[in-house]
Design an enzyme around this catalytic site. Structure first.
Site, PDB file in Angstrom:
ATOM      1  N   ASP A 185       0.861  -1.187   0.000  1.00 13.01           N
ATOM      2  CA  ASP A 185       0.000   0.000   0.000  1.00 13.01           C
ATOM      3  C   ASP A 185       0.899   1.241   0.000  1.00 13.01           C
ATOM      4  O   ASP A 185       2.133   1.134  -0.134  1.00 13.01           O
ATOM      5  CB  ASP A 185      -1.018  -0.037   1.152  1.00 13.01           C
ATOM      6  CG  ASP A 185      -0.402   0.201   2.514  1.00 13.01           C
ATOM      7  OD1 ASP A 185       0.846   0.365   2.598  1.00 13.01           O
ATOM      8  OD2 ASP A 185      -1.141   0.240   3.504  1.00 13.01           O
ATOM      9  N   HIS A 186       0.273   2.401   0.171  1.00 12.22           N
ATOM     10  CA  HIS A 186       1.012   3.664   0.075  1.00 12.22           C
ATOM     11  C   HIS A 186       2.123   3.781   1.119  1.00 12.22           C
ATOM     12  O   HIS A 186       3.098   4.497   0.909  1.00 12.22           O
ATOM     13  CB  HIS A 186       0.031   4.830   0.232  1.00 12.22           C
ATOM     14  CG  HIS A 186      -0.778   4.749   1.487  1.00 12.22           C
ATOM     15  ND1 HIS A 186      -1.882   3.917   1.586  1.00 12.22           N
ATOM     16  CD2 HIS A 186      -0.633   5.327   2.697  1.00 12.22           C
ATOM     17  CE1 HIS A 186      -2.398   4.016   2.800  1.00 12.22           C
ATOM     18  NE2 HIS A 186      -1.649   4.863   3.497  1.00 12.22           N
ATOM     19  N   ARG A 240       6.780 -34.678   9.575  1.00  9.36           N
ATOM     20  CA  ARG A 240       5.694 -34.464  10.538  1.00  9.36           C
ATOM     21  C   ARG A 240       5.017 -33.107  10.347  1.00  9.36           C
ATOM     22  O   ARG A 240       3.857 -32.924  10.714  1.00  9.36           O
ATOM     23  CB  ARG A 240       6.217 -34.598  11.971  1.00  9.36           C
ATOM     24  CG  ARG A 240       7.156 -33.494  12.408  1.00  9.36           C
ATOM     25  CD  ARG A 240       7.773 -33.782  13.768  1.00  9.36           C
ATOM     26  NE  ARG A 240       8.558 -32.685  14.300  1.00  9.36           N
ATOM     27  CZ  ARG A 240       9.798 -32.388  13.895  1.00  9.36           C
ATOM     28  NH1 ARG A 240      10.373 -33.087  12.941  1.00  9.36           N
ATOM     29  NH2 ARG A 240      10.454 -31.374  14.438  1.00  9.36           N
ATOM     30  N   HIS A 241       5.755 -32.189   9.740  1.00 17.14           N
ATOM     31  CA  HIS A 241       5.182 -30.858   9.537  1.00 17.14           C
ATOM     32  C   HIS A 241       4.114 -30.864   8.443  1.00 17.14           C
ATOM     33  O   HIS A 241       3.212 -30.025   8.457  1.00 17.14           O
ATOM     34  CB  HIS A 241       6.283 -29.843   9.241  1.00 17.14           C
ATOM     35  CG  HIS A 241       7.279 -29.747  10.350  1.00 17.14           C
ATOM     36  ND1 HIS A 241       6.945 -29.264  11.595  1.00 17.14           N
ATOM     37  CD2 HIS A 241       8.575 -30.119  10.421  1.00 17.14           C
ATOM     38  CE1 HIS A 241       7.998 -29.327  12.378  1.00 17.14           C
ATOM     39  NE2 HIS A 241       9.006 -29.847  11.705  1.00 17.14           N
ATOM     40  N   ARG A 289       0.770 -31.437   9.952  1.00 15.48           N
ATOM     41  CA  ARG A 289       0.234 -30.252  10.630  1.00 15.48           C
ATOM     42  C   ARG A 289      -0.253 -29.201   9.625  1.00 15.48           C
ATOM     43  O   ARG A 289      -1.279 -28.542   9.859  1.00 15.48           O
ATOM     44  CB  ARG A 289       1.308 -29.686  11.570  1.00 15.48           C
ATOM     45  CG  ARG A 289       1.622 -30.670  12.688  1.00 15.48           C
ATOM     46  CD  ARG A 289       2.913 -30.386  13.393  1.00 15.48           C
ATOM     47  NE  ARG A 289       3.203 -31.456  14.354  1.00 15.48           N
ATOM     48  CZ  ARG A 289       4.387 -31.633  14.935  1.00 15.48           C
ATOM     49  NH1 ARG A 289       5.399 -30.819  14.660  1.00 15.48           N
ATOM     50  NH2 ARG A 289       4.574 -32.615  15.785  1.00 15.48           N
ATOM     51  N   ARG A 333       6.816   0.231   8.398  1.00 14.91           N
ATOM     52  CA  ARG A 333       6.976   1.183   9.497  1.00 14.91           C
ATOM     53  C   ARG A 333       7.533   0.499  10.744  1.00 14.91           C
ATOM     54  O   ARG A 333       7.650   1.124  11.791  1.00 14.91           O
ATOM     55  CB  ARG A 333       5.628   1.836   9.812  1.00 14.91           C
ATOM     56  CG  ARG A 333       5.132   2.749   8.694  1.00 14.91           C
ATOM     57  CD  ARG A 333       3.716   3.233   8.947  1.00 14.91           C
ATOM     58  NE  ARG A 333       3.294   4.162   7.905  1.00 14.91           N
ATOM     59  CZ  ARG A 333       2.018   4.484   7.667  1.00 14.91           C
ATOM     60  NH1 ARG A 333       1.048   3.938   8.389  1.00 14.91           N
ATOM     61  NH2 ARG A 333       1.721   5.336   6.704  1.00 14.91           N
ATOM     62  N   HIS A 357       8.742 -25.255   8.848  1.00 14.49           N
ATOM     63  CA  HIS A 357       7.695 -25.968   9.585  1.00 14.49           C
ATOM     64  C   HIS A 357       6.279 -25.694   9.079  1.00 14.49           C
ATOM     65  O   HIS A 357       5.422 -26.574   9.171  1.00 14.49           O
ATOM     66  CB  HIS A 357       7.756 -25.592  11.079  1.00 14.49           C
ATOM     67  CG  HIS A 357       8.955 -26.163  11.779  1.00 14.49           C
ATOM     68  ND1 HIS A 357       9.130 -26.100  13.143  1.00 14.49           N
ATOM     69  CD2 HIS A 357      10.050 -26.813  11.295  1.00 14.49           C
ATOM     70  CE1 HIS A 357      10.270 -26.699  13.472  1.00 14.49           C
ATOM     71  NE2 HIS A 357      10.856 -27.122  12.371  1.00 14.49           N
ATOM     72  N   ASN A 358       6.014 -24.502   8.606  1.00 10.76           N
ATOM     73  CA  ASN A 358       4.636 -24.117   8.253  1.00 10.76           C
ATOM     74  C   ASN A 358       4.399 -24.035   6.753  1.00 10.76           C
ATOM     75  O   ASN A 358       3.267 -23.780   6.325  1.00 10.76           O
ATOM     76  CB  ASN A 358       4.279 -22.765   8.891  1.00 10.76           C
ATOM     77  CG  ASN A 358       4.678 -22.678  10.349  1.00 10.76           C
ATOM     78  OD1 ASN A 358       5.569 -21.903  10.711  1.00 10.76           O
ATOM     79  ND2 ASN A 358       4.068 -23.495  11.202  1.00 10.76           N
ATOM     80  N   GLY A 369      -2.281  -5.779   8.212  1.00 13.94           N
ATOM     81  CA  GLY A 369      -3.467  -5.712   7.353  1.00 13.94           C
ATOM     82  C   GLY A 369      -3.319  -6.609   6.136  1.00 13.94           C
ATOM     83  O   GLY A 369      -4.230  -7.386   5.792  1.00 13.94           O
ATOM     84  N   CYS A 407       2.827  -3.539   3.997  1.00 18.00           N
ATOM     85  CA  CYS A 407       2.071  -2.335   4.358  1.00 18.00           C
ATOM     86  C   CYS A 407       2.788  -1.698   5.537  1.00 18.00           C
ATOM     87  O   CYS A 407       3.961  -1.981   5.777  1.00 18.00           O
ATOM     88  CB  CYS A 407       0.607  -2.664   4.644  1.00 18.00           C
ATOM     89  SG  CYS A 407       0.312  -3.786   6.022  1.00 18.00           S
ATOM     90  N   GLY A 408       2.116  -0.842   6.279  1.00 19.32           N
ATOM     91  CA  GLY A 408       2.781  -0.154   7.383  1.00 19.32           C
ATOM     92  C   GLY A 408       3.298  -1.137   8.427  1.00 19.32           C
ATOM     93  O   GLY A 408       4.438  -1.065   8.874  1.00 19.32           O
ATOM     94  N   THR A 409       2.442  -2.062   8.816  1.00 19.89           N
ATOM     95  CA  THR A 409       2.809  -3.057   9.835  1.00 19.89           C
ATOM     96  C   THR A 409       2.966  -4.468   9.280  1.00 19.89           C
ATOM     97  O   THR A 409       3.490  -5.343   9.976  1.00 19.89           O
ATOM     98  CB  THR A 409       1.712  -3.126  10.915  1.00 19.89           C
ATOM     99  OG1 THR A 409       0.487  -3.497  10.257  1.00 19.89           O
ATOM    100  CG2 THR A 409       1.547  -1.801  11.631  1.00 19.89           C
ATOM    101  N   GLY A 410       2.435  -4.710   8.112  1.00 23.55           N
ATOM    102  CA  GLY A 410       2.355  -6.072   7.572  1.00 23.55           C
ATOM    103  C   GLY A 410       1.089  -6.777   8.025  1.00 23.55           C
ATOM    104  O   GLY A 410       0.686  -7.799   7.447  1.00 23.55           O
TER     105      GLY A 410
HETATM  106  C1  RB5 Z   1      -1.991   2.592   6.500  1.00 26.73           C
HETATM  107  O1  RB5 Z   1      -2.055   3.763   7.239  1.00 26.73           O
HETATM  108  C2  RB5 Z   1      -1.844   1.392   7.419  1.00 26.73           C
HETATM  109  O2  RB5 Z   1      -3.015   1.190   8.138  1.00 26.73           O
HETATM  110  C3  RB5 Z   1      -1.483   0.159   6.610  1.00 26.73           C
HETATM  111  O3  RB5 Z   1      -0.316   0.386   5.906  1.00 26.73           O
HETATM  112  C4  RB5 Z   1      -1.241  -1.118   7.374  1.00 26.73           C
HETATM  113  O4  RB5 Z   1      -0.294  -0.914   8.386  1.00 26.73           O
HETATM  114  C5  RB5 Z   1      -2.429  -1.846   7.843  1.00 26.73           C
HETATM  115  O5  RB5 Z   1      -2.351  -2.903   8.477  1.00 26.73           O
END
Ligand code: RB5
Length: 149
Positions: free
Chosen positions: A7-8, A131-132, A135, A108, A97-98, A69, A64-67
């Protein structure tokens, strides 16, 4: 073929990751976004995840910002095992394993060097099977409603 999406908040990191893929000689398909304008991450995560689930792409990397979403969306697509990783150990074990088939990164949360290290080890590590596999099959069973009986 590696599916890519962001995303942006993560355009710059996606460019760093495409640089790594180029260095590794790996082909990729970029499902967007392509600009800094604010956008909705589910659009792009879903496109990338569907391409992996259909077999068009072998694996996917979404940013994305955190991964978070991106990973939530990707994991709604049947057949996807998407992991958010902020360090290489989890990325490696998610393959061993997964049998993770998608990686989510937080632009971010981590810097470019860490993101590249995580991505490289995730791309180079095979699934251990054994074994994995049982699972992972259970995960698939939960997804299809067949497990637990
Ligand atoms: C965008 O502001 C932010 O919400 C998105 O990048 C992401 O971190 C969502 O999980």
């Amino acid at each position: 073929m590696i599916a890519l999406a962001c995303d942006h908040a993560a355009l710059d990191l996606k460019k760093d990751i495409t640089g790594l893929l180029d260095e590794m000689g790996l082909a990729y398909k970029d499902f967007g976004t392509y600009e800094y304008a604010s956008c909705d991450y589910p659009v792009f995560a879903a496109r990338a995840a569907r391409s992996v689930a259909s077999g068009e792409c072998d694996r996917g990397i979404v940013i994305c910002g955190t991964g978070i979403g991106m990973s939530l969306v990707a994991n709604k697509v049947p057949g996807i095992r998407c992991v958010v990783c902020s360090e290489p150990y989890s990325a490696q074990l998610s393959r061993l394993h997964n049998n993770s088939n998608m990686l989510a990164l937080g632009a971010r949360v981590i810097g470019s060097g860490t993101a590249r290290m995580i991505t490289k080890i995730w791309l180079e590590t095979p699934f251990e099977g054994g074994r994995h596999q049982r699972r992972v099959d259970m995960i698939t069973g939960v997804e299809s409603g067949k497990y637990p009986e």
